[in-house]
Design a protein around this motif. Structure first.
Motif, PDB file in Angstrom:
ATOM      1  N   LEU A 106       0.871  -1.173   0.000  1.00  0.00           N
ATOM      2  CA  LEU A 106       0.000   0.000   0.000  1.00  0.00           C
ATOM      3  C   LEU A 106       0.906   1.219   0.000  1.00  0.00           C
ATOM      4  O   LEU A 106       1.705   1.409   0.920  1.00  0.00           O
ATOM      5  CB  LEU A 106      -0.926   0.020   1.219  1.00  0.00           C
ATOM      6  CG  LEU A 106      -1.801   1.263   1.384  1.00  0.00           C
ATOM      7  CD1 LEU A 106      -2.702   1.469   0.165  1.00  0.00           C
ATOM      8  CD2 LEU A 106      -2.635   1.179   2.660  1.00  0.00           C
ATOM      9  N   HIS A 107       0.787   2.035  -1.039  1.00  0.00           N
ATOM     10  CA  HIS A 107       1.683   3.176  -1.195  1.00  0.00           C
ATOM     11  C   HIS A 107       1.119   4.469  -0.610  1.00  0.00           C
ATOM     12  O   HIS A 107       1.857   5.236   0.008  1.00  0.00           O
ATOM     13  CB  HIS A 107       2.042   3.373  -2.676  1.00  0.00           C
ATOM     14  CG  HIS A 107       2.844   2.227  -3.229  1.00  0.00           C
ATOM     15  ND1 HIS A 107       2.242   1.075  -3.708  1.00  0.00           N
ATOM     16  CD2 HIS A 107       4.181   2.042  -3.352  1.00  0.00           C
ATOM     17  CE1 HIS A 107       3.189   0.234  -4.111  1.00  0.00           C
ATOM     18  NE2 HIS A 107       4.365   0.792  -3.907  1.00  0.00           N
ATOM     19  N   VAL A 108      -0.160   4.721  -0.812  1.00  0.00           N
ATOM     20  CA  VAL A 108      -0.761   5.934  -0.235  1.00  0.00           C
ATOM     21  C   VAL A 108      -2.177   5.622   0.238  1.00  0.00           C
ATOM     22  O   VAL A 108      -2.994   5.075  -0.523  1.00  0.00           O
ATOM     23  CB  VAL A 108      -0.803   7.112  -1.233  1.00  0.00           C
ATOM     24  CG1 VAL A 108      -1.294   8.373  -0.511  1.00  0.00           C
ATOM     25  CG2 VAL A 108       0.555   7.373  -1.863  1.00  0.00           C
ATOM     26  N   LEU A 109      -2.452   5.972   1.483  1.00  0.00           N
ATOM     27  CA  LEU A 109      -3.803   5.909   2.036  1.00  0.00           C
ATOM     28  C   LEU A 109      -4.336   7.325   2.142  1.00  0.00           C
ATOM     29  O   LEU A 109      -3.756   8.160   2.843  1.00  0.00           O
ATOM     30  CB  LEU A 109      -3.768   5.249   3.424  1.00  0.00           C
ATOM     31  CG  LEU A 109      -5.027   5.395   4.284  1.00  0.00           C
ATOM     32  CD1 LEU A 109      -6.239   4.790   3.592  1.00  0.00           C
ATOM     33  CD2 LEU A 109      -4.803   4.761   5.662  1.00  0.00           C
ATOM     34  N   PHE A 110      -5.403   7.604   1.420  1.00  0.00           N
ATOM     35  CA  PHE A 110      -6.061   8.906   1.487  1.00  0.00           C
ATOM     36  C   PHE A 110      -7.272   8.788   2.407  1.00  0.00           C
ATOM     37  O   PHE A 110      -8.299   8.210   2.028  1.00  0.00           O
ATOM     38  CB  PHE A 110      -6.513   9.362   0.095  1.00  0.00           C
ATOM     39  CG  PHE A 110      -5.405   9.705  -0.858  1.00  0.00           C
ATOM     40  CD1 PHE A 110      -4.879  10.988  -0.913  1.00  0.00           C
ATOM     41  CD2 PHE A 110      -4.895   8.744  -1.719  1.00  0.00           C
ATOM     42  CE1 PHE A 110      -3.861  11.310  -1.809  1.00  0.00           C
ATOM     43  CE2 PHE A 110      -3.881   9.054  -2.630  1.00  0.00           C
ATOM     44  CZ  PHE A 110      -3.360  10.340  -2.666  1.00  0.00           C
ATOM     45  N   ASN A 111      -7.159   9.316   3.620  1.00  0.00           N
ATOM     46  CA  ASN A 111      -8.297   9.368   4.539  1.00  0.00           C
ATOM     47  C   ASN A 111      -9.158  10.570   4.143  1.00  0.00           C
ATOM     48  O   ASN A 111      -9.081  11.642   4.746  1.00  0.00           O
ATOM     49  CB  ASN A 111      -7.808   9.480   5.979  1.00  0.00           C
ATOM     50  CG  ASN A 111      -7.282   8.160   6.512  1.00  0.00           C
ATOM     51  OD1 ASN A 111      -7.866   7.113   6.255  1.00  0.00           O
ATOM     52  ND2 ASN A 111      -6.184   8.204   7.246  1.00  0.00           N
ATOM     53  N   ASN A 112      -9.966  10.368   3.125  1.00  0.00           N
ATOM     54  CA  ASN A 112     -10.736  11.443   2.513  1.00  0.00           C
ATOM     55  C   ASN A 112     -12.178  11.510   3.027  1.00  0.00           C
ATOM     56  O   ASN A 112     -12.766  12.578   3.067  1.00  0.00           O
ATOM     57  CB  ASN A 112     -10.731  11.252   0.988  1.00  0.00           C
ATOM     58  CG  ASN A 112     -11.749  12.091   0.277  1.00  0.00           C
ATOM     59  OD1 ASN A 112     -11.561  13.281   0.053  1.00  0.00           O
ATOM     60  ND2 ASN A 112     -12.878  11.467  -0.090  1.00  0.00           N
TER      61      ASN A 112
END
Length: 319
Positions: A106-112
């Motif tokens: 997992l490279h980027v987690l966007f908590n959007n």
């Protein structure tokens, strides 16, 4: 960086044209069935990323995926739906386990994903004030459960490229009380849905900075994406009408998230930074908030650490 500059930001300098192929990169975008998340997922897919769209509704998730595929027919990336209910702590671990059966990185987690000012008294499945639950506790638990995977990915990736992005709001600098949070209001939320929203968005900023303090390899940043005309205002339609002259398209505001997640301007040396519209590192975050994000050994108040520890306590039995 003045608040005026955040209300009326310059055009983004980091755009999709700045981004090379993301082939082999894995992204999670929470709340990506509409608004900023949808636009961001589309951008990442256009650059051939492996994009996971999370939502509580399978139907909305599949509809968003089909819409993105139709808009970007030539991508070599992939789009997948991941069921996630941030207002139900008991189900978040199973969502993470499902993801880990499909991906080893997992490279980027966007908590959007987030909720703004629902009807007073709205609560999560565990009976917690809905905004604190959905905007803070759910993302905190989701991130904690994914952190080992993020850290492992960082070991095999370019330095500073593995990240967690927390979506905050300009309302924090405009309306948060001194030191950002009154912890008594966290333990016992007031009967004030606007104040609870401010508290939850301050919480996002504090969780981002505290994760940055605790992780040596994963970059953690928070941001004000810019005022965007999305369904976040569905519970405050009158406010949406009056604020419309100051609002921008979701696509434009999504550039702030794109910058936070992929720009080379953000390195481990800027870990914990605050990003403002439409892709700039803020140099003048409110002084008392900066102090709140520092520990006592650094001359700060340690309020962010205190909030992190509250989140740990509230989510501990669901890890």
């Amino acid at each position: 960086m003045s608040q005026w500059s955040q209300f009326f930001p310059p055009k983004p300098h980091f755009t999709l044209e700045s981004v090379g192929s993301q082939d082999g990169k894995v992204f999670i975008v929470t709340g990506a069935t509409s608004g900023l998340g949808f636009e961001l997922a589309k951008m990442l897919y256009r650059r051939n990323g492996r994009v996971y769209i999370t939502a509580r509704s399978n139907e909305k998730g599949e509809k968003a995926i089909n819409a993105i595929r139709s808009a970007v027919p030539d991508s070599s990336g992939s789009l997948s739906f991941l069921h996630l209910e941030l207002d139900d702590l008991s189900g978040i671990k199973s969502s993470v386990e499902v993801f880990k059966t499909q991906e080893s990185k997992l490279h980027v987690l966007f908590n959007n994903a987030g909720v703004s000012q629902p009807p007073l008294g709205s609560a999560s499945k565990q009976g917690i004030e809905l905004q604190l639950a959905t905007n803070c506790l759910g993302p905190f638990l989701f991130t904690q459960l994914l952190l080992p995977l993020l850290e492992a990915t960082a070991k095999d990736s370019s330095r500073g490229s593995v990240r967690v992005v927390w979506t905050g709001s300009q309302i924090v600098e405009l309306s948060a009380p001194p030191s950002g949070l009154v912890m008594a209001e966290v333990h016992n939320p007031p009967k004030d849905k606007t104040r609870n929203y401010v508290n939850s968005k301050t919480g996002n900023m504090f969780l981002a900075s505290e994760l940055a303090r605790r992780s040596k390899d994963v970059v953690s940043v928070s941001l004000n994406p810019g005022a965007a005309n999305t369904n976040l205002f569905r519970h405050t339609r009158l406010l949406g009408v009056f604020a419309r002259p100051l609002m921008y398209s979701p696509n434009l505001a999504a550039h702030t998230e794109l910058f936070a997640g992929l720009s080379g301007e953000i390195t481990l040396e800027q870990n914990g930074c605050y990003v403002v519209p439409f892709g700039r590192i803020s140099k003048d975050v409110r002084k008392d908030l900066v102090e709140a994000m520092k520990g006592g050994d650094e001359g700060g108040t340690g309020r962010a650490k205190e909030f992190w520890e509250w989140c740990e306590m509230m989510t501990g039995k669901y890890v």
